[in-house]
Design an enzyme around this catalytic site. Structure first.
Site, short mmCIF file in Angstrom:
data_model
loop_
_atom_site.label_atom_id
_atom_site.label_comp_id
_atom_site.label_asym_id
_atom_site.label_seq_id
_atom_site.Cartn_x
_atom_site.Cartn_y
_atom_site.Cartn_z
N SER A 162 0.81 -1.22 0.00
CA SER A 162 0.00 0.00 0.00
C SER A 162 0.85 1.27 0.00
CB SER A 162 -0.97 0.00 1.19
OG SER A 162 -0.26 -0.24 2.39
N HIS B 235 1.91 4.97 4.09
CA HIS B 235 1.04 5.59 3.10
C HIS B 235 1.47 7.02 2.81
CE1 HIS B 235 -2.48 2.68 4.27
NE2 HIS B 235 -1.43 2.06 3.74
#
Length: 290
Positions: free
Chosen positions: A208, A265
Site C-alpha cells: 500500500s 502511506h
C-alpha cells in the site's frame, strides 16, 4: 481520417528517421505544421499512446521495435496485457510467492526473513525484535525493501495486487519497465523507513505504501504533462486521498479492523508526488512545452 494528436514537437526536431520507422511498421499517420511546431496525428488514442512510447524509446527509428498498428475495437486481451506489462506481473508474482511462503503473514519462521527487523517469538503473542543495524551489518540489506511483499490476509493481498496491476502497468507502458521497478523499490524503501520512524519496532508490510507512491506519481505527472496512460478514472485520486485521511483519523483502529501503516502511506504518497513532479517537468521540457 479522423485524427488524434500523438505528438507535438518543435519544428527544429528531425522526425525523418522516426517517420520512416512508422512507414515500415505500416502505422497510419500524418504530420502537419502548426505555429512553428510539428504535429503527428494518428487514427485513435490507443495508437497515439503506442506511438509516443515508441518515440521515447527509439527517436532515431530503431527498426527492431514493433507496435500494433491496426486500430482495435476491443482492448487487448489478458495475455496481451501480460506481454505489455511484464515487470508489473513479475512484481506481483514475487508478492504472491512471498504470501505463500509466509502463509499470508501467519508463519513467524518464514515471515522473519522478510520483515524490516528480524525477530523471534517469545511465547505465543509477543515478538522480540533485533536492532536493524545488526541485520544490516550482517548484509541483510533486503530488509529495507521486502516488507512491501508481506501481506496479512487474502483481502489485504487481493486489494493491493489489484491496484498495483492497475497503476503499475500504466507506468510500465508510459515510462518503461525499469523505471517502474525503480519507483517501486524507491517507494518501498521510503514507506518502510517512514513507517519504522513512526511506529518503531513492529510488524508491518504490504504494497500500500508503494501504491500511494504510484498514485502520486501518476497524479502529478498527469497534471504537469498530460498523457492518456496516466488519466485515471474520475474520482480515483479523491477516493484514495479520502481513505488516507480516514486511516489517519484512527477510525479504522477504533473499529477493530487492525492497525494501518499510515506512515508508509504518507511517505509513499509524498515520494510519488515528488517523482511525478520531476518526471512531468522533464517530459514537458522534452516535448518543448513551456
Amino acid at each position: 481520417m479522423s485524427a488524434v494528436e500523438a505528438m507535438r514537437l518543435p519544428a527544429a526536431v528531425d522526425l525523418g528517421a522516426f517517420v520512416g520507422l512508422l512507414r515500415r511498421l505500416n502505422v497510419p499517420f500524418r504530420v502537419s505544421e502548426e505555429s512553428g511546431e510539428q504535429v503527428l496525428w494518428v487514427p485513435n488514442a490507443q495508437l497515439a499512446e503506442q506511438v509516443r512510447s515508441l518515440y521515447e524509446r527509439y527517436p532515431q527509428g530503431d527498426p527492431e521495435f514493433t507496435v500494433q498498428a491496426e486500430p482495435q475495437r476491443r482492448g487487448p486481451g489478458f495475455v496481451q496485457q501480460l506481454k505489455m506489462s511484464r515487470m508489473t506481473a513479475a512484481v506481483l508474482l514475487v508478492t504472491f510467492v512471498v504470501a505463500a511462503i509466509t502463509t499470508l503473514g501467519t508463519t513467524p519462521e518464514t515471515l522473519r526473513w522478510f520483515t524490516f527487523q528480524n525477530f523471534q517469538m517469545v511465547g505465543q503473542d509477543r515478538a522480540l525484535f533485533y536492532p536493524l543495524a545488526d541485520s544490516l551489518a550482517q548484509g541483510q540489506w533486503w530488509r529495507l525493501f521486502t516488507p512491501m511483499l508481506i501481506h496479512f490476509g487474502w483481502l489485504h493481498l487481493a486489494m493491493n495486487a489489484m491496484w498495483y496491476w492497475e497503476l503499475g502497468r500504466r507506468i510500465e507502458y508510459r515510462q518503461g519497465p525499469w523505471l517502474l521497478l525503480g519507483l517501486s523499490l524507491g517507494f518501498g524503501l521510503v514507506s518502510n523507513v517512514v513507517q519504522y520512524g513512526v511506529s518503531g519496532p513492529s510488524l508491518f508490510g504490504g504494497l500500500s505504501g508503494v501504491l500511494y507512491g504510484l498514485l502520486g506519481h501518476c497524479w502529478i505527472f498527469q497534471r504537469m504533462a498530460p498523457t492518456p496512460a496516466y488519466q485515471l478514472p474520475k474520482g480515483v485520486v479523491a477516493m484514495m486521498l479520502i481513505w488516507l485521511l480516514v486511516c489517519l483519523s484512527g477510525v479504522i483502529d477504533l473499529l477493530g479492523f487492525g492497525s494501518i501503516a499510515n506512515g508508509a502511506h504518507v511517505g509513499g504518497l509524498v515520494a510519488g508526488c515528488l517523482s511525478g513532479l520531476i518526471g512531468g517537468l522533464l517530459a514537458r521540457r522534452k516535448n518543448g512545452s513551456p
